[in-house]
Design an enzyme around this catalytic site. Structure first.
Site, short mmCIF file in Angstrom:
data_model
loop_
_atom_site.label_atom_id
_atom_site.label_comp_id
_atom_site.label_asym_id
_atom_site.label_seq_id
_atom_site.Cartn_x
_atom_site.Cartn_y
_atom_site.Cartn_z
CG ASP A 403 -1.76 1.19 1.38
OD1 ASP A 403 -2.36 1.59 0.37
OD2 ASP A 403 -1.82 1.76 2.48
CG ASP A 596 -1.57 2.09 6.75
OD1 ASP A 596 -1.79 1.95 5.52
OD2 ASP A 596 -1.79 3.14 7.36
CG ASP A 600 -4.25 -1.65 3.16
OD1 ASP A 600 -4.59 -1.55 1.97
OD2 ASP A 600 -3.61 -0.78 3.77
#
Length: 634
Positions: A403, A596, A600
């Site tokens: 990410d 995080d 996700d």
């Protein structure tokens, strides 16, 4: 796909140990075979249910005191060692203490530790951890599941007691039991991640019907109803915005810290938080069909799917146990036909010795201890491994998907660039923009004010007007100042250079007295060690590094180029990230995902190894992850 609102989502099932591989790690009854689903706690090993945890639903007619393990529960007989209770390691801890004290008494040859005292002492230590395993071995026989690990452990440890090797019997059973507790904890951790996601969903919603406001459960709302969302409230259901523009915090879905200003007719999703004005949203999807509900269902599916791998020791036991038991039986019976002075007691003793030495102690004890050493070394470096098997998988990785916001970047807005127009000083541009932005609560405005600092203290600002979706207009030290996006300048017919439209980052364009004065870019800066982390991954043999983000694709591409990542995709929702990860997995890649945000969590669960950033990361992602980077440094 399981119903994320099912009443048994929060039911405390214990499914780490199963005979059928399809049942291993199931998170609700929908993921179990019919026979297992009918069992009290979803277990398909006879007599192997566990005590309900503190979060389990109440059961009529029986309860457990905190920390107490019920050895003889009428409703849930058998192998009941309560991994989810307040203190599941209490009895193994007592057993370990008795074992260590017993070994010390043996070593120093203490006088009273002889006769019946010694076997009674070790017998108590054994019963605390072994009684339920023996019980499970016996109760599994009527169902045809004879040669399993429970029988193997029972025969070996009881055989050790029969020949007087008491400490060995206790030690083998103790380590086996602790290993089972760790496996159960992994399944319960997955269920906690689901409960964390459930907390994001709104529990009530205000609906306008026939001019009246009604507060309803989101499940009762129909498609076409109009919701009212007050400032600070969560949007309960997916829909389209009515009336006027409104700003929303979308972090629950996109993971991005930048709020999004939605125009009338644009899609608003459940889980977003309304920031400023009262918003009306026409519902377009029922409760079970919202994006947020799908995230929850994806986490259940992904964790359950990844957990459905039958443990090696279970496979091993099905082949190894009948061989060992058969050889031990031959060792007792065969000499009768070939030895002249056959004495049954002597050959039975030898068969028991054979059973004890045949128990795979190295497999049961030494392998976990070796992995614990690796886990301990990683924890000193701020990396938490939630299972020893992930150490093995990490060695096989060839792909890392990451990410952007909060993982490779700091997750905090800051002014990155100040570009004044010709004839305008940078300090003057910052003073005009900063003073006007003090009148806004928008995160980008706050970033500008924080950057300017003391320079705007005491600067007079008057006649401030907020133009929704555009920016601010006001009088700063007598100048007519505009600060916002390029649409604001176009609205007031202020010409600006064409290159301004090519800027990828969030931008604050400033005009003073009808003339273009320059712009500031506000963006989320990469972490100091992000580029180094990418270089080291490549050096360690990772052949594919990908960045997936919910941020604008232009910003994602810029950050990827800056960090040396060759493949990046922006503008993604959680299901889009999951599709990319599933595609890479389908290509046969061994993949780790690093993230995080709550958004996700499904992808972290789907990857071969899910890695969460511990400091900034959401609770749901940290709970779902297999590895947690506690320092937040990639």
């Amino acid at each position: 796909m399981p119903d994320p609102t099912s009443s048994n989502t929060n039911e405390e099932l214990n499914t780490a140990k199963q005979v059928n591989p399809d049942n291993v790690g199931a998170l609700n009854r929908d993921q179990l075979t019919p026979k297992a689903a009918a069992a009290p706690q979803g277990h398909d090993v006879a007599g192997h249910d566990h005590a309900p945890g503190e979060d389990a639903p109440d059961h009529s007619g029986h309860s457990h005191d905190p920390g107490e393990l019920d050895f003889d529960d009428d409703n849930e007989p058998g192998h009941d060692h309560g991994p989810a209770e307040a203190n599941p390691y209490l009895l193994p801890g007592v057993s370990l203490a008795l074992l260590l004290v017993g070994l010390a008494l043996d070593y120093y040859k203490v006088g009273f530790f002889a006769g019946y005292v010694r076997p009674a002492w070790y017998g108590l230590a054994f019963v605390l951890v072994g009684w339920k395993v023996v019980k499970a071995a016996v109760l599994s026989i009527p169902g045809g599941n004879v040669f399993n690990e429970f029988l193997l452990m029972s025969l070996a440890t009881i055989g050790a007691f029969a020949i007087g090797e008491y400490p060995e019997g206790v030690a083998v059973m103790l380590f086996y039991t602790v290993g089972e507790l760790f496996q159960d904890a992994a399944v319960n951790r997955a269920k906690r991640s689901i409960r964390a996601l459930l907390e994001i969903q709104a529990t009530e919603v205000t609906i306008v019907r026939a001019g009246k406001s009604l507060v309803l459960d989101p499940k009762q709302v129909q498609v076409g109803d109009v919701m009212e969302v007050k400032p600070g409230e969560k949007v309960a259901l997916d829909g389209t915005l009515n009336g006027r523009p409104a700003s929303f915090n979308t972090a629950a879905l996109t993971g991005e810290s930048a709020p999004q200003t939605k125009q009338p007719g644009e899609v608003v999703l459940a889980g977003m938080i309304n920031l400023e004005t009262l918003a009306q949203v026409t519902v377009t999807a029922g409760f079970q069909d919202t994006k947020l509900s799908k995230i929850l269902a994806m986490v259940q599916d992904a964790v359950g799917r990844k957990a459905k791998t039958q443990q090696f020791i279970t496979k091993f036991a099905k082949i190894y146990t009948p061989i060992v038991v058969g050889l031990a039986a031959l060792l007792v019976l065969a000499p009768y036909f070939v030895v002249h002075d056959y004495i049954f007691r002597d050959w039975l003793y030898r068969a028991l010795v054979f059973l004890v030495i045949s128990c795979p102690c190295a497999l049961v004890i030494s392998i976990p201890l070796g992995y614990f050493g690796g886990i301990g070394a990683a924890s000193k470096a701020g990396i938490l491994f939630k299972g020893s098997n992930f150490l093995d998988v990490m060695r096989e990785l060839d792909t890392v998907v990451m990410d952007k916001t909060g993982t490779l970047t700091k997750g905090v807005f800051a002014v990155q660039q100040v570009q004044p127009a010709a004839g305008v000083e940078a300090a003057q541009l910052l003073r005009l923009a900063g003073a006007l932005e003090t009148k806004s609560t928008h995160p980008i405005a706050k970033a500008v004010v924080a950057h300017v600092g003391e320079a705007v203290v005491g600067v007079p600002v008057e006649q401030v007007e907020e133009i929704a979706g555009h920016g601010l207009r006001g009088q700063v030290e007598g100048h007519d100042v505009l600060a916002g996006n390029t649409k604001l300048l176009s609205k007031f017919n202020v010409p600006y250079p064409a290159e301004v439209d090519q800027v990828a980052d969030s931008i604050v364009v400033v005009a003073s007295d009808g003339k273009y004065a320059g712009y500031l870019t506000v963006a989320d800066a990469p972490k100091e060690d992000a580029a180094q982390a990418v270089r080291e991954l490549k050096a360690d043999g990772i052949t594919k590094i990908v960045m997936l983000s919910g941020d604008k694709d232009s910003i994602v591409q810029r950050v990827a180029k800056e960090l040396g990542i060759t493949e990046a995709h922006g503008g993604l929702l959680p299901e889009d990230k999951a599709k990319y990860v599933q595609q890479y997995l389908s290509e046969g890649r061994k993949l780790a995902f690093v993230g995080d945000g709550v958004n996700d969590a499904p992808v972290v669960a789907l990857a071969n190894v899910g890695i969460a950033m511990g400091g900034l990361g959401s609770d749901a992602t940290i709970e779902t992850a297999d590895v947690v980077i506690q320092t937040d440094h990639p």
